[in-house]
Design a protein around this motif. Structure first.
Motif, short mmCIF file in Angstrom:
data_model
loop_
_atom_site.label_atom_id
_atom_site.label_comp_id
_atom_site.label_asym_id
_atom_site.label_seq_id
_atom_site.Cartn_x
_atom_site.Cartn_y
_atom_site.Cartn_z
N LEU A 183 93.05 59.39 26.47
CA LEU A 183 93.92 58.23 26.23
C LEU A 183 94.76 57.92 27.47
N LYS A 184 95.25 58.95 28.10
CA LYS A 184 96.06 58.73 29.30
C LYS A 184 95.25 57.99 30.38
N LYS A 185 93.99 58.43 30.57
CA LYS A 185 93.15 57.81 31.62
C LYS A 185 92.88 56.36 31.28
N LEU A 186 92.63 56.11 29.99
CA LEU A 186 92.37 54.73 29.55
C LEU A 186 93.60 53.84 29.84
N VAL A 187 94.78 54.37 29.54
CA VAL A 187 96.02 53.62 29.78
C VAL A 187 96.18 53.35 31.28
N GLU A 188 95.88 54.35 32.08
CA GLU A 188 96.01 54.18 33.54
C GLU A 188 95.09 53.06 34.04
N GLU A 189 93.90 52.96 33.43
CA GLU A 189 92.97 51.89 33.83
C GLU A 189 93.53 50.53 33.43
N VAL A 190 93.99 50.41 32.20
CA VAL A 190 94.47 49.12 31.71
C VAL A 190 95.66 48.63 32.54
N TYR A 191 96.58 49.55 32.84
CA TYR A 191 97.80 49.14 33.56
C TYR A 191 97.69 49.33 35.07
N ARG A 192 96.47 49.66 35.51
CA ARG A 192 96.21 49.89 36.95
C ARG A 192 97.31 50.75 37.57
#
Ligand code: SAM
Length: 300
Positions: A183-192
């Motif tokens: 989930l953390k990695k996904l969030v990092e992608e969405v918020y660049r």
């Protein structure tokens, strides 16, 4: 004493507003690791504690920590919002102070198995009460996209929540959303996300929002405070510490309603016109305290 890694916030302010040197019962609705309770017991030989928590592990830890005072302590595994439905748990006429220190403790946050921290690899759990069925994973797997976006917006005060929800919907179909790190990695992608000093990681708010939804943390808080205030004897001090603006707003409005006498006689005197915040010194040694707001009132 074993350090369980949780520093109670606003300790001196809490004890002062509770007037915790009076003999009698102090109801700690969120005993956690018993940090505030221990201090009350140590400083006041005439104090008795009734401690509640809906997290069994925390309650066990509190029992260990308060063992030296066990004849003055009673602990119950219960959601505090239900305590008024069990009239026998609390000798209400002996109550002098009630503390509600909301949210989670570092003890919960720092245990990877609980899934509260985006910095520790673990299951997407986030339940305070592990008997409950709904986990963060269940929410992420089953909520429709629009509902997920709403949770992140409301409880995380985040932007781009539709993109975030869409990405979650895509990833979950592929079976690629299982752990806190996923989930953390996904969030990092969405918020660049690019790490920057003094910038909050966007996953902090995503995890906060999910945790509030999993545990339904804001549900009935206002109703509880209003019932509680009416139940307590005159002179009882109520202290509520919150860590989220929505929570603080509920506390503020409830206190105002009870003090205004909109519905019959006023039942509270508000003691804090503005919320009490931790000093810069406290924030320096305990960064978790930075968002804490304390409100206090006295039963008329
Ligand atoms: C911030 S910690 C309390 C720390 C405590 N004051 C201390 O000094 O150690 C909050 C605790 O409240 C518990 N909690 C949160 N919501 C609750 C609820 N509705 N009913 C019972 N316990 C709750 C959490 O499980 C957690 O242990």
């Amino acid at each position: 004493m074993k350090d369980l890694g949780h520093r109670p916030v606003l300790m001196e302010e809490t004890l002062a507003y509770l007037q915790a040197s009076r003999a009698g019962v102090y109801l700690d609705c969120t005993i956690g690791l018993g940090g505030h309770a221990l201090e009350i017991l140590m400083r006041n030989p005439g104090a008795r504690i009734i401690g509640l928590d809906r997290d069994e592990l925390s309650l066990q830890a509190a029992a260990g920590r308060l063992a030296g005072y066990k004849d003055r302590v009673k602990l119950f595994l219960i959601d505090f919002r239900e305590v008024l439905d069990f009239q026998d748990l609390v000798p209400w006429d002996e109550v002098r102070g009630v503390l509600v220190d909301l949210g989670i403790s570092s003890f919960q946050l720092d245990n990877p198995e609980r899934g509260f921290s985006f910095n520790l690899e673990g299951p997407l759990d986030m339940r305070m009460d592990t008997r409950q069925k709904t986990t963060a994973e269940k929410i992420l797997m089953t909520y429709p996209e629009a509902r997920l976006a709403e949770v992140f917006k409301k409880y995380g005060e985040l932007h781009h929540t539709r993109q975030l929800a869409r990405k979650i919907a895509t990833r979950r179909k592929l079976g690629l959303l299982k752990t806190t790190t996923d989930l953390k990695k996904l969030v990092e992608e969405v918020y660049r996300w690019v790490p920057q000093k003094n910038r909050l990681h966007p996953a902090a708010r995503v995890f906060q929002a999910l945790r509030i939804e999993v545990n339904q943390e804001l549900k009935d808080l206002d109703t509880f405070l209003e019932r509680l205030a009416r139940q307590c004897p005159p002179g009882t001090r109520l202290v509520v510490i919150s860590f989220h603006s929505l929570e603080d707003r509920l506390v503020k409005k409830s206190f105002q309603r009870l003090a205004s006498g909109q519905e019959g006689q006023p039942v509270l005197n508000i003691l804090t016109r503005k919320p009490v915040r931790p000093s810069p010194e406290e924030i320096e040694v305990n960064s978790r305290s930075h968002s804490a707001k304390l409100r206090a009132a006295e039963r008329i």
